[in-house]
Motif scaffolding. Sequence first.
Motif, PDB file in Angstrom:
ATOM      1  N   ALA A  71      38.855  44.101  37.390  1.00  0.00           N
ATOM      2  CA  ALA A  71      37.600  44.965  36.788  1.00  0.00           C
ATOM      3  C   ALA A  71      36.571  43.926  36.535  1.00  0.00           C
ATOM      4  CB  ALA A  71      37.903  45.857  35.588  1.00  0.00           C
ATOM      5  N   ALA A  72      36.632  42.863  35.819  1.00  0.00           N
ATOM      6  CA  ALA A  72      35.625  41.904  35.402  1.00  0.00           C
ATOM      7  C   ALA A  72      35.316  41.072  36.453  1.00  0.00           C
ATOM      8  CB  ALA A  72      36.034  41.283  34.003  1.00  0.00           C
ATOM      9  N   PHE A  73      36.460  40.508  37.058  1.00  0.00           N
ATOM     10  CA  PHE A  73      36.274  39.325  38.454  1.00  0.00           C
ATOM     11  C   PHE A  73      37.266  39.672  39.511  1.00  0.00           C
ATOM     12  CE2 PHE A  73      36.405  37.755  33.937  1.00  0.00           C
ATOM     13  CZ  PHE A  73      35.225  37.127  33.780  1.00  0.00           C
ATOM     14  N   PRO A  74      36.536  40.549  40.352  1.00  0.00           N
ATOM     15  CA  PRO A  74      37.521  41.086  41.374  1.00  0.00           C
ATOM     16  C   PRO A  74      37.752  40.078  42.395  1.00  0.00           C
ATOM     17  CG  PRO A  74      35.234  42.163  41.418  1.00  0.00           C
ATOM     18  CD  PRO A  74      35.305  41.213  40.301  1.00  0.00           C
ATOM     19  N   ALA A  75      37.005  39.155  42.491  1.00  0.00           N
ATOM     20  CA  ALA A  75      37.135  38.058  43.505  1.00  0.00           C
ATOM     21  C   ALA A  75      38.299  37.075  43.140  1.00  0.00           C
ATOM     22  CB  ALA A  75      36.040  37.143  43.727  1.00  0.00           C
ATOM     23  N   ALA A  76      38.593  37.026  41.748  1.00  0.00           N
ATOM     24  CA  ALA A  76      39.953  36.063  41.212  1.00  0.00           C
ATOM     25  C   ALA A  76      41.086  36.875  41.160  1.00  0.00           C
ATOM     26  CB  ALA A  76      39.279  35.703  39.910  1.00  0.00           C
ATOM     27  N   VAL A  77      41.289  38.143  41.729  1.00  0.00           N
ATOM     28  CA  VAL A  77      42.528  38.672  41.458  1.00  0.00           C
ATOM     29  C   VAL A  77      42.774  39.342  43.028  1.00  0.00           C
ATOM     30  CG1 VAL A  77      43.610  40.702  40.327  1.00  0.00           C
ATOM     31  CG2 VAL A  77      41.747  39.224  39.108  1.00  0.00           C
ATOM     32  N   THR A  78      44.043  39.180  43.126  1.00  0.00           N
ATOM     33  CA  THR A  78      44.841  39.991  44.375  1.00  0.00           C
ATOM     34  C   THR A  78      45.723  40.880  43.460  1.00  0.00           C
ATOM     35  OG1 THR A  78      46.185  38.051  44.706  1.00  0.00           O
ATOM     36  CG2 THR A  78      44.340  38.068  45.836  1.00  0.00           C
ATOM     37  N   ASP A  79      47.123  40.405  43.955  1.00  0.00           N
ATOM     38  CA  ASP A  79      48.205  40.928  43.086  1.00  0.00           C
ATOM     39  C   ASP A  79      48.365  40.399  41.964  1.00  0.00           C
ATOM     40  OD1 ASP A  79      49.493  38.842  44.130  1.00  0.00           O
ATOM     41  OD2 ASP A  79      51.249  39.774  44.407  1.00  0.00           O
ATOM     42  N   HIS A  80      47.597  39.206  41.660  1.00  0.00           N
ATOM     43  CA  HIS A  80      47.812  38.420  40.347  1.00  0.00           C
ATOM     44  C   HIS A  80      46.474  37.857  40.031  1.00  0.00           C
ATOM     45  CE1 HIS A  80      48.194  35.366  43.512  1.00  0.00           C
ATOM     46  NE2 HIS A  80      47.634  34.583  42.664  1.00  0.00           N
ATOM     47  N   VAL A  81      46.235  37.390  39.140  1.00  0.00           N
ATOM     48  CA  VAL A  81      45.165  36.548  38.498  1.00  0.00           C
ATOM     49  C   VAL A  81      45.198  35.099  39.139  1.00  0.00           C
ATOM     50  CG1 VAL A  81      43.522  35.853  36.672  1.00  0.00           C
ATOM     51  CG2 VAL A  81      44.553  38.115  36.646  1.00  0.00           C
ATOM     52  N   SER A  82      44.286  34.665  39.907  1.00  0.00           N
ATOM     53  CA  SER A  82      44.403  33.385  40.524  1.00  0.00           C
ATOM     54  C   SER A  82      43.610  32.239  39.500  1.00  0.00           C
ATOM     55  CB  SER A  82      43.590  33.417  42.011  1.00  0.00           C
ATOM     56  OG  SER A  82      43.499  32.230  42.498  1.00  0.00           O
TER      57      SER A  82
END
Length: 188
Positions: free
Chosen positions: A51-62
């Motif tokens: 929700a806060a950083f959509p570009a940093a998350v797929t199925d996990h937080v990168s």
Amino acid sequence: MIRLGLTGSIGMGKSTTAAMFAGAGVPVWDADAAVHRLYAPGGEAVEPMRAAFPAAVTDHVSRPALKALLAADPTQLVRIEGIVHPLVAEDRERFQPQADLVVFDIPLLFERDIAMDVTLLVTAPHALQRTRVLARPGMTEDTFDLILSRQMPDRDKRARADHVIETLEMDATRLQVQALIRYLCSHA
């Protein structure tokens, strides 16, 4: 149960020392491992971070994506910590093994004012710390300096710690850990 907060700045030997406690049969909770669980697929931090950083998350937080985000805008660290730190605290509170002594490996123990029954600081001379950290894959002088800038100075941690172990040599560190276990368990 005695809750021992184990801390130390980057490269001081905290993980190695925590492993020595675990090897002696003492249950160890690891803050960094908790973050990995929270960031993994299905982890509790995945949706709030999406929700806060959509570009940093797929199925996990990168983590690499977060690192890039922070390189572009360091002020985002406050938002990340606002999401992750409460989840880490919940994970820590759920860790309730039946033991006389339990170790909580928390890099930012003093910075976050986390209450423990007793504290242990692991430390080493700055030159050794720097050598250890810069030997890590992908570590740079700038990254090391940035990490240090967000951590309380070692001298201040020494002043706050109940116990201090210098991690200069493995066998000596192991003997100090064993002595501390005996001492704390005799006072449990």
